[in-house]
Design an enzyme around this catalytic site. Structure first.
Site, PDB file in Angstrom:
ATOM      1  CD  GLU A   1       9.652   6.815 -17.073  1.00 54.49           C
ATOM      2  OE1 GLU A   1      10.232   6.847 -15.976  1.00 54.49           O
ATOM      3  OE2 GLU A   1       8.568   6.227 -17.264  1.00 54.49           O
TER       4      GLU A   1
ATOM      5  CB  SER B   1       2.963   3.596 -16.815  1.00 53.95           C
ATOM      6  OG  SER B   1       3.537   4.885 -16.885  1.00 53.95           O
TER       7      SER B   1
ATOM      8  NE  ARG C   1       6.266   6.807  -3.819  1.00 53.74           N
ATOM      9  CZ  ARG C   1       7.460   7.087  -4.338  1.00 53.74           C
ATOM     10  NH1 ARG C   1       7.819   8.342  -4.511  1.00 53.74           N
ATOM     11  NH2 ARG C   1       8.290   6.126  -4.695  1.00 53.74           N
TER      12      ARG C   1
ATOM     13  CG  ASN D   1       9.673   1.947 -16.919  1.00 54.34           C
ATOM     14  OD1 ASN D   1       8.578   2.182 -17.415  1.00 54.34           O
ATOM     15  ND2 ASN D   1       9.838   1.764 -15.626  1.00 54.34           N
TER      16      ASN D   1
ATOM     17  CG  ASN E   1       8.380  -0.991 -12.614  1.00 54.40           C
ATOM     18  OD1 ASN E   1       7.590  -1.135 -13.538  1.00 54.40           O
ATOM     19  ND2 ASN E   1       8.568   0.176 -12.026  1.00 54.40           N
TER      20      ASN E   1
ATOM     21  CE  LYS F   1       5.560   0.845 -16.285  1.00 52.60           C
ATOM     22  NZ  LYS F   1       6.694   1.008 -15.392  1.00 52.60           N
TER      23      LYS F   1
ATOM     24  CG  LEU G   1      -1.784  -1.277   1.378  1.00 56.42           C
ATOM     25  CD1 LEU G   1      -2.619  -1.203   2.643  1.00 56.42           C
ATOM     26  CD2 LEU G   1      -2.671  -1.491   0.142  1.00 56.42           C
TER      27      LEU G   1
END
Length: 338
Positions: free
Chosen positions: A195, A120, A10, A192, A94, A188, A8
């Site tokens: 990114e 994401s 962010r 990244n 991730n 993903k 739990l």
């Protein structure tokens, strides 16, 4: 639909809030009792232990792990004795896609399904929704569709890609079943890696703009300093916050990353809150590794990764070697930091 969420932080907490807001029931567990208590105030069903957590889930259970990649295997090992056949374990963090392939094979003989979801959205996901790249068995992914549909951003006000009305699938909604186990985290991972390179491009460009007034400064004249040949060409005092803002408006380099850059620069153009030490959590490395293993050129993504290493001082000794060689062959002494 009912979903169990472990982790739990962010993102995990806000994903639970988004699901509850859409009418889903969420059972939650975290090593921090306070995190569980906080979400219980938002109508989540809190659990005091993993056994309590599993006991509050209806069969077949769907358990979403939103924990660091390094603790996924340990969490699954703790869960496994409590699960039954046809239960579903979802890794939304991730993780390395190779680990997904292994985990799916290890869980299959026990009748437990595994789904990998590259997620994401960060801290903005509660409001904007989460883009999800999914790997797993088609029937299992379809069973979880109500969860994905609620977490995803949906079409919103994004203009449709010309011709997309003739295509089918959920990509327009912001989530996609990419293929079998590992495919979600593979997509993903590359996301990244891209990114990293996009962020590096904005950072380098803004840095050039920041130094556009270097011609107004006094420069030492010595054998250790390359002269600025045309100082009259670098006489600008450019407002970086305004540049970021104008680029957001109709420019071909507009993006959400640029939106976030504009927010930071408007708050403080010198970014005094930040040291410039940039972390990498693994996906950029794995992307470069995949590029090497498949023989696929990726010079920009690789350079962006190495720049992150340099930002943390990992290139310091190499720079000392350079200084030592210059001293040995030419008697060049290091200039002091300005």
């Amino acid at each position: 639909m009912q979903l169990g969420m472990i982790g739990l932080g962010r993102m995990g907490a806000n994903m639970v809030r988004r699901l509850i807001g859409g009418g889903h029931e969420c059972v939650v567990f975290d090593r921090s009792p306070q995190a569980v208590t906080d979400l219980a105030k938002d109508k989540a069903i809190g659990a005091a232990s993993l056994a309590d957590f599993v006991g509050k889930l209806a069969k077949p259970r769907a358990v979403w792990l939103m924990v660091p990649a390094a603790v996924v295997d340990g969490t699954i090992a703790d869960l496994l004795p409590l699960l039954d056949g046809d239960d579903i374990v979802i890794d939304g963090g991730n993780s390395y896609y190779v680990d997904d392939i292994r985990r799916a094979k290890e869980l299959a003989p026990k009748g437990i399904h595994y789904v990998d979801v590259g997620t994401s959205g960060g801290v903005w996901g509660l409001e904007r929704g989460y883009c999800m790249m999914i790997g797993g068995e088609p029937g299992v992914v379809l069973h979880l569709d109500p969860i994905f549909k609620r977490l995803a951003p949906g079409r919103g006000d994004v203009a449709r890609t010309p011709g997309r009305d003739k295509a089918s699938g959920t990509a327009e909604e912001g989530y996609l079943h990419c293929g079998p186990n590992g495919a979600g985290h593979f997509v993903k991972m590359v996301h990244n890696g891209i990114e990293y390179a996009l962020m590096a491009s904005y950072a380098e460009g803004m840095n050039i703009l920041k130094h556009a007034g270097v011609g107004r400064q006094d420069h030492e004249v010595d054998a250790e300093t390359a002269p600025l040949e045309h100082p009259e060409h670098y006489q600008y005092d450019i407002n970086l916050a305004d540049v970021a803002e104008v680029w957001r408006r109709g420019s071909v380099v507009a993006s959400w990353l640029l939106d976030l850059t504009a927010i930071s620069l408007l708050d403080d153009q010198d970014l005094t809150r930040f040291s410039g030490r940039v972390s990498d959590s693994g996906e950029g490395r794995w992307t470069c590794q995949a590029a090497i293993e498949t023989g696929t050129p990726a010079p920009l993504l690789t350079t962006a990764l190495y720049e992150r290493f340099s930002s943390r001082g990992e290139g310091e000794f190499a720079n000392k070697i350079l200084s030592a060689m210059r001293y040995q062959f030419g008697g060049h002494h290091e200039k002091p930091d300005s």
